[in-house]
Structure formats: C-alpha cells, structure tokens
Design a protein around this motif. Structure first.
Motif, PDB file in Angstrom:
ATOM      1  N   ILE A   1      -4.770   7.115   8.734  1.00  8.45           N
ATOM      2  CA  ILE A   1      -3.618   7.222   7.835  1.00  8.45           C
ATOM      3  C   ILE A   1      -2.394   7.672   8.615  1.00  8.45           C
ATOM      4  O   ILE A   1      -2.414   8.717   9.267  1.00  8.45           O
ATOM      5  CB  ILE A   1      -3.896   8.222   6.701  1.00  8.45           C
ATOM      6  CG1 ILE A   1      -5.145   7.828   5.914  1.00  8.45           C
ATOM      7  CG2 ILE A   1      -2.693   8.339   5.776  1.00  8.45           C
ATOM      8  CD1 ILE A   1      -5.638   8.918   4.974  1.00  8.45           C
TER       9      ILE A   1
ATOM     10  N   ILE B   1      -3.923   2.824   6.774  1.00  7.30           N
ATOM     11  CA  ILE B   1      -2.992   2.973   5.647  1.00  7.30           C
ATOM     12  C   ILE B   1      -1.725   3.624   6.166  1.00  7.30           C
ATOM     13  O   ILE B   1      -1.774   4.645   6.840  1.00  7.30           O
ATOM     14  CB  ILE B   1      -3.587   3.847   4.525  1.00  7.30           C
ATOM     15  CG1 ILE B   1      -4.806   3.181   3.900  1.00  7.30           C
ATOM     16  CG2 ILE B   1      -2.537   4.125   3.451  1.00  7.30           C
ATOM     17  CD1 ILE B   1      -5.452   4.018   2.820  1.00  7.30           C
TER      18      ILE B   1
ATOM     19  N   GLU C   1      -8.125   5.115  -2.203  1.00  7.53           N
ATOM     20  CA  GLU C   1      -8.835   4.455  -1.104  1.00  7.53           C
ATOM     21  C   GLU C   1     -10.165   5.141  -0.833  1.00  7.53           C
ATOM     22  O   GLU C   1     -11.179   4.481  -0.567  1.00  7.53           O
ATOM     23  CB  GLU C   1      -7.967   4.441   0.154  1.00  7.53           C
ATOM     24  CG  GLU C   1      -8.621   3.791   1.354  1.00  7.53           C
ATOM     25  CD  GLU C   1      -8.984   2.331   1.161  1.00  7.53           C
ATOM     26  OE1 GLU C   1      -9.874   1.841   1.882  1.00  7.53           O
ATOM     27  OE2 GLU C   1      -8.379   1.666   0.282  1.00  7.53           O
TER      28      GLU C   1
ATOM     29  N   GLY D   1       0.733  -0.925   4.930  1.00  7.23           N
ATOM     30  CA  GLY D   1      -0.276  -0.698   3.900  1.00  7.23           C
ATOM     31  C   GLY D   1      -1.687  -0.817   4.428  1.00  7.23           C
ATOM     32  O   GLY D   1      -1.921  -0.962   5.615  1.00  7.23           O
ATOM     33  N   ALA D   2      -2.648  -0.763   3.525  1.00  7.93           N
ATOM     34  CA  ALA D   2      -4.057  -0.798   3.915  1.00  7.93           C
ATOM     35  C   ALA D   2      -4.425  -2.176   4.422  1.00  7.93           C
ATOM     36  O   ALA D   2      -3.995  -3.184   3.909  1.00  7.93           O
ATOM     37  CB  ALA D   2      -4.934  -0.417   2.718  1.00  7.93           C
TER      38      ALA D   2
END
Length: 199
Positions: free
Chosen positions: A6, A39, A54, A194-195
C-alpha cells in the motif's frame, strides 16, 4: 506468500508523485516467488475503507506500507503524516493479524520513532530490493526477525535497539557498489493507479 503493498502517500503538492521504487520492490518479491497486490491511496477519499475492503476481499500473509514523507515540509501550514499512518495501521489490525511492514523514504530518517508511533510489526531500513524478499522468506519460514540485517522490529511494543547493529550489517549485505557506504531508503513504494496485480 500473498502480499498486499500500500502506498500511503496522499500529498499532491506541488504535484502527485508516482513512487516508482515500488515497481522494484514488487518485482523483487515476485522474483522470489511471492504474489503482490498494489494499492495506491493517493486519490482515495476514504483510504481506511479502501484498505479494509481489500483485506475483507482477499486473505494476505503480510501487508507492506510505503511511507514517503514524515510531514509536508511547510513552515506556513505544517502537517505531519505519522498520525494518519498510525490510524491506517489500526484499521488494518481490525481486519487481520498478519505482519504489517513499513518501508519507504521516511523510514531512512527516523525508523524507530515511526515504527513505534505507527504500531507496525517491523520496518525495512536497508535496500528494499535486497531486504524485503529476505524478510518475506523469514516470515514464511516462521523464523525470528531480530537478527535480519536491514530491518528493525518491535518487541513487546517497543522498537528493538538495532540501530548500532544496522550500521555494520548494511555495509556489505546491502552495498552492491562495495564502497563501504551505507545505503538508505529503498523501502516499499507503490505504483499510482489503484489496486492491481503486478505481472
């Protein structure tokens, strides 16, 4: 291992930054046989919700947080990002008990203080592409992290006193140039967008 990475950086001033170092970290982890999901929280209105969703969606074996900045470096309107990091770690802990690993440029400045304030499991302070795969290998085998060069760990709520230990072990272990200079930074940084899966 299945790893969630992240990027915690949400500072868009003067411009949003694409943390390219994460590509190297993700590649290093995947080259060592791990699966990574990235992410980026840069443009998320509710980053804690995104992360918790998530973690509900998929089971991960470890979570890595990229910490780019300690503060905004502004004397007129100072802002510290560590409280937000600690809040994010608390939200992660609401969903999972897996290790939470800190890394990134900010950890090269004051790793012990950030680790204690955030409440994470450990922090990568050596060359991320070298240290992170070794850390994952150690986590996967269930071995102790305390003697692993390039990281600091929390022990009973306190950061282990490994600062002196790091100086000797980072030279050589994380010194591909061989010139005896300590390497800093490296840490975990994640792609903007983003993911998604790293291929």
């Amino acid at each position: 291992m299945n790893i969630l990475l992240i990027s915690t950086n949400r500072n868009t001033s003067p411009v949003p930054v694409v943390p390219l170092g994460a590509c190297l970290i993700a590649e290093a982890a995947e080259s060592a046989g791990h699966k990574t999901t990235l992410i980026d929280l840069m443009f998320e209105k509710d980053p804690e919700r995104v992360v918790r969703n998530e973690l509900k969606r998929c089971r991960y074996d470890a979570v890595g947080l990229s910490v780019r900045n300690i503060d905004n470096n502004s004397m007129q309107k100072p802002a510290c990002y560590i409280p937000g990091l600690a809040s994010l770690v608390r939200h992660i802990r609401m969903e999972t008990e897996v290790p939470v690993i800190l890394g990134g440029a900010a950890l090269s400045i004051m790793p012990g203080e950030i680790l204690r304030a955030a409440g994470a499991s450990c922090a990568v302070v050596g060359s991320g592409t070298t240290v992170f795969p070794k850390l994952l290998e150690r986590l996967n085998s269930g071995g102790s992290l305390c003697d692993l060069p390039g990281i600091i760990v929390r022990d009973r709520g306190e950061a282990a006193a490994l600062d002196g230990h790091l100086g000797g072990d980072l030279v050589g272990a994380d010194d591909p140039r061989g010139d005896g200079q300590r390497l800093a930074g490296g840490g975990l940084q994640v792609l903007t967008g983003g993911a998604g899966q790293v291929t």
